[in-house]
Motif scaffolding. Structure first.
Motif, PDB file in Angstrom:
ATOM      1  N   VAL A  64     -35.960 -19.022   2.597  1.00 24.93           N
ATOM      2  CA  VAL A  64     -37.104 -19.667   3.220  1.00 24.93           C
ATOM      3  C   VAL A  64     -36.659 -20.861   4.060  1.00 24.93           C
ATOM      4  O   VAL A  64     -35.850 -21.677   3.615  1.00 24.93           O
ATOM      5  CB  VAL A  64     -38.117 -20.163   2.156  1.00 24.93           C
ATOM      6  N   HIS A  65     -37.206 -20.938   5.273  1.00 21.75           N
ATOM      7  CA  HIS A  65     -36.974 -22.085   6.153  1.00 21.75           C
ATOM      8  C   HIS A  65     -38.121 -23.066   5.930  1.00 21.75           C
ATOM      9  O   HIS A  65     -39.279 -22.758   6.229  1.00 21.75           O
ATOM     10  CB  HIS A  65     -36.939 -21.606   7.608  1.00 21.75           C
ATOM     11  N   LYS A  88     -49.287 -25.472  11.340  1.00 22.91           N
ATOM     12  CA  LYS A  88     -48.761 -24.264  11.964  1.00 22.91           C
ATOM     13  C   LYS A  88     -47.342 -24.008  11.458  1.00 22.91           C
ATOM     14  O   LYS A  88     -46.645 -24.920  11.024  1.00 22.91           O
ATOM     15  CB  LYS A  88     -48.739 -24.404  13.492  1.00 22.91           C
ATOM     16  N   ALA A  89     -46.939 -22.748  11.536  1.00 21.56           N
ATOM     17  CA  ALA A  89     -45.606 -22.394  11.028  1.00 21.56           C
ATOM     18  C   ALA A  89     -44.513 -23.104  11.825  1.00 21.56           C
ATOM     19  O   ALA A  89     -43.551 -23.624  11.253  1.00 21.56           O
ATOM     20  CB  ALA A  89     -45.409 -20.886  11.075  1.00 21.56           C
ATOM     21  N   GLY A  90     -44.630 -23.111  13.140  1.00 20.16           N
ATOM     22  CA  GLY A  90     -43.642 -23.809  13.962  1.00 20.16           C
ATOM     23  C   GLY A  90     -42.210 -23.391  13.701  1.00 20.16           C
ATOM     24  O   GLY A  90     -41.298 -24.220  13.726  1.00 20.16           O
ATOM     25  N   GLY A  91     -41.993 -22.096  13.454  1.00 19.41           N
ATOM     26  CA  GLY A  91     -40.639 -21.602  13.189  1.00 19.41           C
ATOM     27  C   GLY A  91     -40.241 -21.614  11.728  1.00 19.41           C
ATOM     28  O   GLY A  91     -39.161 -21.135  11.367  1.00 19.41           O
ATOM     29  N   LEU A  92     -41.099 -22.170  10.869  1.00 22.96           N
ATOM     30  CA  LEU A  92     -40.810 -22.191   9.435  1.00 22.96           C
ATOM     31  C   LEU A  92     -41.324 -20.915   8.778  1.00 22.96           C
ATOM     32  O   LEU A  92     -42.166 -20.215   9.319  1.00 22.96           O
ATOM     33  CB  LEU A  92     -41.462 -23.412   8.789  1.00 22.96           C
ATOM     34  N   GLY A  93     -40.820 -20.617   7.586  1.00 19.51           N
ATOM     35  CA  GLY A  93     -41.290 -19.444   6.852  1.00 19.51           C
ATOM     36  C   GLY A  93     -40.148 -18.628   6.279  1.00 19.51           C
ATOM     37  O   GLY A  93     -38.999 -19.077   6.221  1.00 19.51           O
ATOM     38  N   VAL A  94     -40.476 -17.420   5.857  1.00 20.51           N
ATOM     39  CA  VAL A  94     -39.504 -16.534   5.211  1.00 20.51           C
ATOM     40  C   VAL A  94     -38.592 -15.914   6.263  1.00 20.51           C
ATOM     41  O   VAL A  94     -39.045 -15.497   7.337  1.00 20.51           O
ATOM     42  CB  VAL A  94     -40.225 -15.423   4.417  1.00 20.51           C
TER      43      VAL A  94
END
Length: 233
Positions: free
Chosen positions: A134-135, A158-164
């Motif tokens: 995860v980022h 917002k995700a902004g590039g973050l996530g699994v």
């Protein structure tokens, strides 16, 4: 030249004796079948090494140490000290109803609430398992709880590039090496490398690096180039 440093060839290092030490290894390097591997179905592998058939591959940059029946990499990576606002790559170590425990290489496990994703609800959220990458962003650090709080959304929710992160190739580097890659000089070097090989890259302040490319060979070539450092700076 970057092109030479990123060539799609994974070197093999034969070990001639059970106590040999070939020195520095980079992510993706292969230790070819040798006397210390043959006939040892229960060879103990330590940090950064994984057996595949009769070969052993390195997953970190470090110094290879070998003795009878054992092999490991001396990574010498300092513990990451979380700071609010920094982005990190974490590995889920425990799954609970309300949160995930995440290893970010810090002295203590971090906590990622299950609803800390863009648009997440109790009935519609990412389902992570142990080992998921995860980022995240460090939302809060507290000496009272000792557990850093993570999130996968920015200040605008917002995700902004973050996530699994799925697939790709992940390796651990020293935190100062990762910070070099995140600097202006590192950005220019990555652009130059991108002219040779097409790849995606996510770098955490905690030293973890995720690379994805068209082929596994390209992933390893990029990882080896970045971990080598000398080709970039």
């Amino acid at each position: 030249k970057l092109a030479a440093a990123a060539q799609n060839h994974i070197p093999r290092r034969p070990l001639s004796s059970p106590h040999a030490s070939p020195g520095r290894m980079l992510p993706g390097e292969i230790i070819s079948s040798a006397s210390f591997l043959q006939g040892k179905s229960h060879l103990r592998l330590g940090d950064g090494l994984q057996k595949s058939g009769t070969d052993v591959a390195s997953h970190f940059a470090g110094t290879l140490n070998v003795r009878e029946g054992e092999a490991w990499l001396d990574v010498r990576v300092h513990r990451y000290i979380p700071a609010e606002g920094e982005t990190v790559l974490g590995i889920v170590s425990e799954v609970h109803a309300e949160n995930y425990n995440v290893d970010i290489g810090a002295p203590n496990k971090a906590v990622l609430p299950v609803l800390s994703f863009e648009g997440a609800t109790k009935h519609n959220r990412p389902k992570l398992g142990v080992g998921s990458l995860v980022h995240c962003r460090v939302l809060k650090t507290s000496f009272a709880t000792t557990e850093p709080l993570l999130t996968c959304v920015d200040k605008f929710e917002k995700a902004g590039g973050l996530g699994v992160l799925h697939g790709g190739y992940t390796y651990q580097s020293a935190t100062h090496s990762a910070q070099k890659l995140l600097s202006n000089a590192g950005s220019k070097a990555l652009e130059a490398l991108g002219e040779q090989i097409a790849f995606e890259l996510v770098i955490g302040f905690n030293g973890r690096v995720w690379v994805d490319a068209a082929t596994n060979e390209d992933c390893v070539a990029v990882a080896r180039t970045l971990a080598g450092g000398g080709a970039l700076y």
